[in-house]
Motif scaffolding. Structure first.
Motif, PDB file in Angstrom:
ATOM      1  N   VAL A 163       4.220  20.990  -8.303  1.00 37.76           N
ATOM      2  CA  VAL A 163       4.045  22.415  -9.222  1.00 37.76           C
ATOM      3  C   VAL A 163       2.868  22.587  -9.844  1.00 37.76           C
ATOM      4  CG1 VAL A 163       5.053  23.351 -11.105  1.00 37.76           C
ATOM      5  CG2 VAL A 163       6.728  21.855  -9.884  1.00 37.76           C
ATOM      6  N   PRO A 164       2.170  23.523  -9.122  1.00 37.25           N
ATOM      7  CA  PRO A 164       2.496  24.857  -8.117  1.00 37.25           C
ATOM      8  C   PRO A 164       2.623  24.177  -6.778  1.00 37.25           C
ATOM      9  CG  PRO A 164       0.168  24.869  -8.606  1.00 37.25           C
ATOM     10  CD  PRO A 164       0.731  23.878  -9.518  1.00 37.25           C
ATOM     11  N   LEU A 165       3.499  24.751  -6.062  1.00 39.64           N
ATOM     12  CA  LEU A 165       3.848  24.494  -4.546  1.00 39.64           C
ATOM     13  C   LEU A 165       2.465  24.626  -3.572  1.00 39.64           C
ATOM     14  CD1 LEU A 165       6.089  23.225  -2.910  1.00 39.64           C
ATOM     15  CD2 LEU A 165       6.677  25.801  -2.358  1.00 39.64           C
ATOM     16  N   VAL A 166       1.751  23.389  -3.347  1.00 41.59           N
ATOM     17  CA  VAL A 166       0.652  23.579  -2.596  1.00 41.59           C
ATOM     18  C   VAL A 166       0.819  22.396  -1.670  1.00 41.59           C
ATOM     19  CG1 VAL A 166      -0.924  24.470  -4.376  1.00 41.59           C
ATOM     20  CG2 VAL A 166      -0.723  22.042  -4.028  1.00 41.59           C
ATOM     21  N   ALA A 167       0.064  22.675  -0.512  1.00 46.38           N
ATOM     22  CA  ALA A 167       0.031  21.772   0.496  1.00 46.38           C
ATOM     23  C   ALA A 167      -0.877  20.473   0.274  1.00 46.38           C
ATOM     24  CB  ALA A 167      -0.417  22.354   1.777  1.00 46.38           C
ATOM     25  N   PRO A 168      -0.284  19.215   0.449  1.00 47.15           N
ATOM     26  CA  PRO A 168      -1.172  18.082   0.235  1.00 47.15           C
ATOM     27  C   PRO A 168      -2.445  17.840   1.017  1.00 47.15           C
ATOM     28  CG  PRO A 168       0.673  17.563   1.684  1.00 47.15           C
ATOM     29  CD  PRO A 168       0.924  18.945   1.426  1.00 47.15           C
ATOM     30  N   THR A 169      -3.446  17.480   0.358  1.00 42.36           N
ATOM     31  CA  THR A 169      -4.835  17.174   1.131  1.00 42.36           C
ATOM     32  C   THR A 169      -4.801  15.777   1.605  1.00 42.36           C
ATOM     33  OG1 THR A 169      -5.923  16.936  -0.837  1.00 42.36           O
ATOM     34  CG2 THR A 169      -5.812  19.078   0.097  1.00 42.36           C
ATOM     35  N   LEU A 170      -5.560  15.392   2.594  1.00 43.57           N
ATOM     36  CA  LEU A 170      -5.728  13.973   2.921  1.00 43.57           C
ATOM     37  C   LEU A 170      -7.180  13.764   2.376  1.00 43.57           C
ATOM     38  CD1 LEU A 170      -4.955  11.769   4.853  1.00 43.57           C
ATOM     39  CD2 LEU A 170      -6.281  12.847   6.843  1.00 43.57           C
ATOM     40  N   PRO A 171      -7.282  12.603   1.319  1.00 45.68           N
ATOM     41  CA  PRO A 171      -8.217  11.947   0.918  1.00 45.68           C
ATOM     42  C   PRO A 171      -8.837  11.153   1.754  1.00 45.68           C
ATOM     43  CG  PRO A 171      -6.440  10.825  -0.022  1.00 45.68           C
ATOM     44  CD  PRO A 171      -5.761  12.188   0.821  1.00 45.68           C
ATOM     45  N   LEU A 172     -10.205  11.404   1.878  1.00 43.98           N
ATOM     46  CA  LEU A 172     -11.143  10.634   3.286  1.00 43.98           C
ATOM     47  C   LEU A 172     -11.144   9.264   3.172  1.00 43.98           C
ATOM     48  CD1 LEU A 172     -13.895  13.535   3.492  1.00 43.98           C
ATOM     49  CD2 LEU A 172     -11.843  13.125   4.942  1.00 43.98           C
ATOM     50  N   ALA A 188       0.888  -1.255   0.133  1.00 46.55           N
ATOM     51  CA  ALA A 188      -0.085   0.053   0.096  1.00 46.55           C
ATOM     52  C   ALA A 188       0.926   1.058  -0.115  1.00 46.55           C
ATOM     53  CB  ALA A 188      -0.995  -0.076   1.184  1.00 46.55           C
ATOM     54  N   ALA A 189       2.123   1.171   0.673  1.00 46.31           N
ATOM     55  CA  ALA A 189       2.829   2.365   0.712  1.00 46.31           C
ATOM     56  C   ALA A 189       3.389   2.736  -0.501  1.00 46.31           C
ATOM     57  CB  ALA A 189       4.112   2.147   1.671  1.00 46.31           C
ATOM     58  N   THR A 190       3.652   1.606  -1.470  1.00 49.94           N
ATOM     59  CA  THR A 190       4.224   1.889  -2.922  1.00 49.94           C
ATOM     60  C   THR A 190       3.321   2.527  -3.875  1.00 49.94           C
ATOM     61  OG1 THR A 190       3.649  -0.226  -3.421  1.00 49.94           O
ATOM     62  CG2 THR A 190       5.901   0.067  -2.637  1.00 49.94           C
ATOM     63  N   ARG A 191       1.728   2.642  -3.450  1.00 49.62           N
ATOM     64  CA  ARG A 191       0.921   2.938  -4.416  1.00 49.62           C
ATOM     65  C   ARG A 191       0.491   4.478  -4.061  1.00 49.62           C
ATOM     66  NH1 ARG A 191       1.453   0.092  -7.977  1.00 49.62           N
ATOM     67  NH2 ARG A 191      -0.456   1.007  -8.829  1.00 49.62           N
ATOM     68  N   THR A 192       1.292   5.015  -2.997  1.00 47.11           N
ATOM     69  CA  THR A 192       0.997   6.554  -2.938  1.00 47.11           C
ATOM     70  C   THR A 192       2.273   7.402  -2.674  1.00 47.11           C
ATOM     71  OG1 THR A 192      -0.264   7.980  -1.530  1.00 47.11           O
ATOM     72  CG2 THR A 192       0.536   6.091  -0.463  1.00 47.11           C
ATOM     73  N   THR A 193       2.300   8.703  -2.810  1.00 54.00           N
ATOM     74  CA  THR A 193       3.529   9.566  -2.444  1.00 54.00           C
ATOM     75  C   THR A 193       2.834  10.593  -1.499  1.00 54.00           C
ATOM     76  OG1 THR A 193       3.258  10.850  -4.305  1.00 54.00           O
ATOM     77  CG2 THR A 193       4.958   9.219  -4.285  1.00 54.00           C
ATOM     78  N   ASN A 194       1.560  10.656  -1.215  1.00 52.65           N
ATOM     79  CA  ASN A 194       0.931  11.557  -0.163  1.00 52.65           C
ATOM     80  C   ASN A 194       1.426  11.343   1.033  1.00 52.65           C
ATOM     81  OD1 ASN A 194      -0.968  12.992   1.494  1.00 52.65           O
ATOM     82  ND2 ASN A 194      -2.486  12.781  -0.301  1.00 52.65           N
ATOM     83  N   ALA A 233      -5.023  12.696  -5.859  1.00 50.25           N
ATOM     84  CA  ALA A 233      -5.189  12.767  -4.416  1.00 50.25           C
ATOM     85  C   ALA A 233      -3.933  11.946  -3.667  1.00 50.25           C
ATOM     86  CB  ALA A 233      -6.545  11.949  -3.969  1.00 50.25           C
ATOM     87  N   LEU A 234      -3.638  10.836  -4.451  1.00 47.07           N
ATOM     88  CA  LEU A 234      -2.540   9.920  -3.706  1.00 47.07           C
ATOM     89  C   LEU A 234      -1.364  10.297  -4.233  1.00 47.07           C
ATOM     90  CD1 LEU A 234      -5.183   8.308  -3.137  1.00 47.07           C
ATOM     91  CD2 LEU A 234      -3.778   6.043  -3.285  1.00 47.07           C
ATOM     92  N   HIS A 235      -1.023  10.804  -5.554  1.00 42.26           N
ATOM     93  CA  HIS A 235       0.146  11.452  -5.952  1.00 42.26           C
ATOM     94  C   HIS A 235      -0.050  13.074  -5.813  1.00 42.26           C
ATOM     95  CE1 HIS A 235       1.830   7.151  -6.416  1.00 42.26           C
ATOM     96  NE2 HIS A 235       0.439   7.021  -6.904  1.00 42.26           N
ATOM     97  N   PRO A 236       0.250  13.672  -5.021  1.00 42.93           N
ATOM     98  CA  PRO A 236      -0.081  15.212  -5.115  1.00 42.93           C
ATOM     99  C   PRO A 236       1.137  15.659  -5.723  1.00 42.93           C
ATOM    100  CG  PRO A 236       0.725  14.495  -2.764  1.00 42.93           C
ATOM    101  CD  PRO A 236       0.330  13.553  -3.486  1.00 42.93           C
ATOM    102  N   GLY A 237       1.015  16.838  -6.331  1.00 38.30           N
ATOM    103  CA  GLY A 237       1.885  17.484  -7.254  1.00 38.30           C
ATOM    104  C   GLY A 237       2.510  18.436  -6.298  1.00 38.30           C
TER     105      GLY A 237
END
Length: 371
Positions: free
Chosen positions: A335-344, A32-38, A329-333
């Protein structure tokens, strides 16, 4: 007073959970950890595994190695950030943090940069990537802390017994080495002797190597006394059938996996993969006839083992589905520099990893079991 007798149900509750269940649970969390970079999901995944380890690990040298895995994960994260700082990153960015002296390279080394501008976007991308690998390492450390690899040896098929012994000896070498170093350093501090620096390292390293050699000799003597390596005589027809099934099964697994990964093999990939797995399992079953060994107090695979395995598999399956349906949602970008969000609902799926800590009671430590 008459001694109380516990029934089979109570005895099953007091027995430890099957070690294979803990390893499948931890490997599923690593998948599961390999499926996201959030970073929020990865931090939640690390916290869930750490809570289960804190509530269910046993006082063994393997369990104490969990801290070493955490330190290794932090080191991997720092090295990833250091490489992004020194070697640059292909991620474009506008928020420059610092500028390092750039080393000119020849034309054949185009694409590689030493020094130059270090942007916040590049560091954040490297942190996301390094945190994913760190979470994977921590999940492996959780598997070592919850179930010693030596316990898995009892559950391996007879055909893999010799290979399993070699793997278990290799995996248990590092935890025992860490425990020996900690014990010797504590003894030197009590005697008022230095335990740091080159001199302290040399004076601690020699007893550690001597202890490792003594442990190896004792292990070899114990294996020889227990008849390790003794095999039964089986007919030549059974040996040839075992070899054909095992090799054919492995080839079928490789061909089926290739078919599933390519568009042209979508029709034959799954049947060939299933046939290869069945043939390989049959070969391992026949190969086990050559192993003459008994199992002392085998670990039962009961409802608790299914619960532990199912919770980890559910986390891996749900995050894999989420990465396909909502990859942003699981791979937040960065560029532009924004804070990641937590998908529910992916976060709720990660919380399923806490199910073993809440629904599986910790078995009491057996006083006859060596720590």
């Amino acid at each position: 007073m008459t001694p109380s007798r516990c029934g089979p149900l109570e005895a099953g509750r007091r027995s430890p959970v099957h070690p294979g269940a803990w390893w499948l649970w931890a490997l599923s969390l690593g998948t599961a950890a390999t499926r996201t970079t959030n970073p929020l999901l990865l931090a939640l995944l690390i916290s869930a595994s750490a809570y289960v380890v804190a509530t269910h690990r046993s006082p063994t040298p393997t369990a104490r190695s969990y801290t070493a895995f955490v330190r290794l994960a932090l080191a991997v994260l720092l090295v990833r950030l250091l490489f992004a700082t020194a070697l640059g990153s292909p991620i474009p960015g506008t928020h420059t943090l610092l500028t390092l002296p750039e080393v000119p390279l020849p034309h054949w080394a185009q694409g590689i940069r030493l020094g130059g501008e270090v942007t916040a976007e590049a560091l954040l991308f490297a942190a996301y990537d390094g945190l994913k690998l760190a979470a994977l390492l921590i999940c492996v450390g959780a598997a070592n802390a919850l179930a010693a690899p030596s316990r898995l040896l009892k559950s391996l098929p007879g055909a893999l017994y010799e290979t399993g012994v070699a793997v278990v000896v290799a995996l248990t070498f590092a935890p025992h080495l860490v425990a020996d170093v900690q014990r010797l350093r504590a003894a030197r501090r009590l005697r008022g002797r230095p335990d740091r620096g080159l001199r302290g390292l040399l004076q601690v390293g020699l007893p550690v190597l001597e202890g490792a050699l003594e442990r190896s000799v004792a292990l070899a003597a114990a294996m020889e006394a227990r008849g390790y390596g003794r095999t039964a005589e089986v007919p030549a027809r059974v040996r040839r059938t075992t070899t054909a099934l095992t090799l054919g099964g492995l080839l079928g697994v490789c061909a089926g996996t290739y078919g599933l990964l390519t568009a042209e093999g979508g029709t034959y990939g799954l049947p060939v993969l299933l046939a290869g797995v069945a043939a390989a399992l049959a070969g391992l079953r026949l190969g086990g006839r050559r192993s003459l060994r008994t199992r002392y107090r085998p670990d039962p695979w009961d409802a608790r083992a299914w619960l532990v395995t199912g919770s980890g598999a559910a986390v891996a399956a749900l995050l894999t589905l989420a990465s396909a349906r909502d990859p942003e949602a699981l791979h937040p970008g960065v560029v532009p520099l924004v804070a990641p969000t937590l998908p529910l609902w992916p976060a709720a799926a990660v919380l399923l990893a806490l199910l073993p800590a809440l629904a599986v009671p910790k078995a009491p430590t057996d006083p006859k079991e060596p720590s």
